[in-house]
Design an enzyme around this catalytic site. Sequence first.
Site, PDB file in Angstrom:
ATOM      1  N   CYS A 140       0.823  -1.381  -0.006  1.00  0.00           N
ATOM      2  CA  CYS A 140      -0.050  -0.068  -0.025  1.00  0.00           C
ATOM      3  C   CYS A 140       0.737   1.185   0.001  1.00  0.00           C
ATOM      4  O   CYS A 140       1.995   1.251   0.438  1.00  0.00           O
ATOM      5  CB  CYS A 140      -0.748  -0.019   1.178  1.00  0.00           C
ATOM      6  N   PHE A 175     -18.290  -3.892  -6.586  1.00  0.00           N
ATOM      7  CA  PHE A 175     -19.502  -4.734  -5.880  1.00  0.00           C
ATOM      8  C   PHE A 175     -19.872  -5.807  -6.836  1.00  0.00           C
ATOM      9  O   PHE A 175     -21.140  -6.075  -6.896  1.00  0.00           O
ATOM     10  CB  PHE A 175     -20.669  -3.950  -5.206  1.00  0.00           C
ATOM     11  N   ALA A 176     -19.187  -6.543  -7.718  1.00  0.00           N
ATOM     12  CA  ALA A 176     -19.338  -7.543  -8.563  1.00  0.00           C
ATOM     13  C   ALA A 176     -19.817  -8.676  -7.759  1.00  0.00           C
ATOM     14  O   ALA A 176     -19.276  -9.221  -7.137  1.00  0.00           O
ATOM     15  CB  ALA A 176     -18.121  -7.843  -9.458  1.00  0.00           C
ATOM     16  N   ARG A 177     -21.000  -9.133  -8.286  1.00  0.00           N
ATOM     17  CA  ARG A 177     -21.720 -10.024  -7.635  1.00  0.00           C
ATOM     18  C   ARG A 177     -22.611 -10.970  -8.890  1.00  0.00           C
ATOM     19  O   ARG A 177     -22.656 -10.554  -9.751  1.00  0.00           O
ATOM     20  CB  ARG A 177     -22.749  -9.940  -6.672  1.00  0.00           C
ATOM     21  N   GLU A 178     -22.987 -12.276  -8.403  1.00  0.00           N
ATOM     22  CA  GLU A 178     -23.704 -12.885  -9.423  1.00  0.00           C
ATOM     23  C   GLU A 178     -24.840 -12.139  -9.918  1.00  0.00           C
ATOM     24  O   GLU A 178     -25.856 -11.751  -9.212  1.00  0.00           O
ATOM     25  CB  GLU A 178     -24.149 -14.318  -8.898  1.00  0.00           C
ATOM     26  N   GLY A 179     -24.853 -11.845 -11.244  1.00  0.00           N
ATOM     27  CA  GLY A 179     -26.085 -11.158 -11.906  1.00  0.00           C
ATOM     28  C   GLY A 179     -26.084  -9.866 -11.553  1.00  0.00           C
ATOM     29  O   GLY A 179     -27.233  -9.017 -11.969  1.00  0.00           O
ATOM     30  N   LYS A 180     -25.300  -8.953 -10.935  1.00  0.00           N
ATOM     31  CA  LYS A 180     -25.346  -7.768 -10.588  1.00  0.00           C
ATOM     32  C   LYS A 180     -23.935  -7.042 -10.179  1.00  0.00           C
ATOM     33  O   LYS A 180     -23.119  -7.800 -10.048  1.00  0.00           O
ATOM     34  CB  LYS A 180     -26.134  -7.554  -9.398  1.00  0.00           C
TER      35      LYS A 180
END
Length: 270
Positions: free
Chosen positions: A116, A253-258
């Site tokens: 960092c 916030f990549a998630r299944e279907g969204k």
Amino acid sequence: MQCWIRQTINFFRKTKNTEKLTALLQQKEDILAVEIPVSLVYNGISHAVMMCSPNNLEDFALGFSLTEGIINKPEDIYGIDVVEVCNGIEVQIELSSRKFMALKEHRRNLTGRTGCGICGTEQLNQVYKTFPKLDCTFQFDLNLLDSCLIDLQKNQLLGCKTGATHACAFFDLYGSMLAIYEDVGRHVALDKLLGWHAKSGKPRGFILASSRASYEMVQKTVACGVEMLVTISAATDLAVTMAEKHNLTLIGFAREGKGNIYSGHLRLHN
């Protein structure tokens, strides 16, 4: 060098039939991620010390050199040697004379913590770098993203063992994973991946990262000409500003279907 070790630890937990904690001195075997100081040495001069996982350090050296503007192309590096020393690892990098002279003019030493920090930056006005605006050379079918998320999760071998590492993977436009790198530091994992990307001829596609999208993650992606960055967690405001300024497609916030599309929606379709 191995990237994980086994160690016996104490642990506590609640049992199913009681709200009380069991004895604190129960023991079990745990697997810990190895974290080690890595010194990047250019033509014999130490430039940076980063805390890293001790794997794929040649790719890290190349990616770091590119994203920090030390080199413009892989050919600016004549050789890389990884040497274990008593208290860590030295990555000895031989730069072209022209690039080494440029580096010496503004050489800095720093100690990083799990990758960092804005590396080698002394003044606030040096943080905000500007790069050429990214061209829009492809469109990506968002329906393919779900399978990419599954591939990212199941291929985090070090992360599955330790629960202590980040992963960055590169996917082509058909949703096939071309490479994945893991590290205790998310920026280091990204530098390793970008080193691979450069030496592989800069294939078209996008980066999927298990972390948040920080300003520096976006900056490194833009610096290497990758047009799309997808992260599992959120983006910071400065990361979104940087992405918009340079025409980077940024999804968080990549998630299944969204997922959240922060910038660059013209590269996406369904």
